[in-house]
Design a protein around this motif. Sequence first.
Motif, short mmCIF file in Angstrom:
data_model
loop_
_atom_site.label_atom_id
_atom_site.label_comp_id
_atom_site.label_asym_id
_atom_site.label_seq_id
_atom_site.Cartn_x
_atom_site.Cartn_y
_atom_site.Cartn_z
N LYS A 36 0.82 -1.23 0.00
CA LYS A 36 0.00 0.00 0.00
C LYS A 36 0.85 1.27 0.00
O LYS A 36 0.57 2.21 -0.74
N ASP A 37 1.87 1.31 0.81
CA ASP A 37 2.69 2.53 0.93
C ASP A 37 3.54 2.79 -0.31
O ASP A 37 4.08 3.88 -0.46
N ASN A 38 3.69 1.81 -1.19
CA ASN A 38 4.50 1.96 -2.40
C ASN A 38 3.68 2.33 -3.63
O ASN A 38 4.24 2.49 -4.71
N ILE A 39 2.38 2.45 -3.51
CA ILE A 39 1.53 2.74 -4.66
C ILE A 39 1.77 4.18 -5.12
O ILE A 39 1.73 5.11 -4.32
N HIS A 40 2.03 4.35 -6.41
CA HIS A 40 2.37 5.65 -7.00
C HIS A 40 2.10 5.61 -8.50
O HIS A 40 1.77 4.55 -9.05
N LEU A 41 2.29 6.73 -9.16
CA LEU A 41 2.23 6.79 -10.63
C LEU A 41 3.61 7.26 -11.10
O LEU A 41 4.02 8.38 -10.79
N THR A 42 4.32 6.41 -11.81
CA THR A 42 5.67 6.73 -12.27
C THR A 42 5.64 7.73 -13.42
O THR A 42 4.87 7.57 -14.36
N LEU A 43 6.50 8.74 -13.32
CA LEU A 43 6.72 9.67 -14.41
C LEU A 43 7.99 9.31 -15.18
O LEU A 43 8.02 9.35 -16.41
N LYS A 44 9.04 8.95 -14.45
CA LYS A 44 10.32 8.66 -15.08
C LYS A 44 11.14 7.74 -14.19
O LYS A 44 11.44 8.08 -13.06
N PHE A 45 11.51 6.57 -14.74
CA PHE A 45 12.42 5.68 -14.03
C PHE A 45 13.84 6.10 -14.38
O PHE A 45 14.17 6.24 -15.56
N ILE A 46 14.66 6.33 -13.39
CA ILE A 46 16.05 6.73 -13.61
C ILE A 46 17.00 5.55 -13.42
O ILE A 46 17.87 5.30 -14.23
N GLY A 47 16.86 4.82 -12.32
CA GLY A 47 17.79 3.74 -12.00
C GLY A 47 18.85 4.24 -11.03
O GLY A 47 18.61 5.15 -10.24
N GLU A 48 20.03 3.66 -11.12
CA GLU A 48 21.13 4.03 -10.22
C GLU A 48 21.59 5.46 -10.49
O GLU A 48 21.76 5.84 -11.65
N ALA A 49 21.76 6.24 -9.43
CA ALA A 49 22.19 7.63 -9.57
C ALA A 49 23.11 8.00 -8.41
O ALA A 49 22.83 7.65 -7.26
N PHE A 116 20.41 12.64 -19.24
CA PHE A 116 19.66 11.42 -18.94
C PHE A 116 18.94 10.98 -20.21
O PHE A 116 18.33 11.80 -20.90
N ASN A 117 18.98 9.71 -20.50
CA ASN A 117 18.36 9.20 -21.72
C ASN A 117 16.84 9.32 -21.68
O ASN A 117 16.22 9.08 -20.64
N LYS A 118 16.28 9.68 -22.84
CA LYS A 118 14.82 9.71 -22.96
C LYS A 118 14.30 8.28 -23.04
O LYS A 118 14.97 7.39 -23.55
N GLU A 119 13.08 8.11 -22.57
CA GLU A 119 12.40 6.82 -22.66
C GLU A 119 12.07 6.57 -24.13
O GLU A 119 11.56 7.46 -24.81
N GLU A 120 12.36 5.38 -24.60
CA GLU A 120 12.08 5.05 -26.00
C GLU A 120 10.64 4.60 -26.22
O GLU A 120 10.08 4.79 -27.29
N ARG A 121 10.04 4.00 -25.20
CA ARG A 121 8.65 3.54 -25.32
C ARG A 121 7.70 4.71 -25.09
O ARG A 121 8.02 5.63 -24.33
N PRO A 122 6.53 4.67 -25.70
CA PRO A 122 5.55 5.73 -25.44
C PRO A 122 5.12 5.69 -23.96
O PRO A 122 5.07 4.62 -23.36
N TYR A 123 4.80 6.86 -23.42
CA TYR A 123 4.37 6.93 -22.03
C TYR A 123 2.98 6.34 -21.89
O TYR A 123 2.05 6.72 -22.61
N SER A 124 2.83 5.41 -20.97
CA SER A 124 1.56 4.75 -20.71
C SER A 124 1.26 4.85 -19.21
O SER A 124 1.57 3.93 -18.44
N PRO A 125 0.71 5.98 -18.78
CA PRO A 125 0.52 6.20 -17.34
C PRO A 125 -0.45 5.20 -16.72
O PRO A 125 -1.52 4.93 -17.26
#
Length: 180
Positions: A36-49, A116-125
């Motif tokens: 429950k506490d992890n539920i969100h809507l992702t805008l951009k996955f970055i990964g290791e930073a 930072f690299n752009k996402e190649e797949r279309p955004y599917s919120p």
Amino acid sequence: MRVFIAIEFNGELKEFFNEIKLQAKDLSAGGNFTHKDNIHLTLKFIGEADEKSITAIKEAMKETVEMIKSFTLLTKELGTFSRKSKHILWLGVGGEMDKLKTVYNELEDVLDRRGFNKEERPYSPHITLGRQVIIEDLDSIKDKIRMEEREIMVDSISLMESKREKGALVYKAIYRCSLQ
């Protein structure tokens, strides 16, 4: 540090999404369901930073939201992304999608200018409720789950850290930017 940028939800919405998730869990043959506490809507996955990248991400987030006003999304129906016999179970969103896509596109452009690299797949919120979910008939589950449309007020974006604590995956906001 493993990070992503997301729209967080208030406690009432998390409870609502959790109830839907629990109903889906009862109607499925198994899976890894989102806490429950992890539920969100992702805008951009970055990964290791590293720290330098985190600073650049924060600056990009500030620049992104400078001219964007708060907006409202709406919950929609359940859906899946299929991976052989297992699925990612998600809840769709609607409402002011043009504004959501503006935030997404602006964030992609500003991050791209910072390396930072752009996402190649279309955004599917979507709002992920479970991964590796075993579902025999999604339509049957949709018919049985009590769905109602809820408003999601989007007034900020958050930089989230993803880490393991005591064996559990935890998403924690480490920075927030308010929309205008």
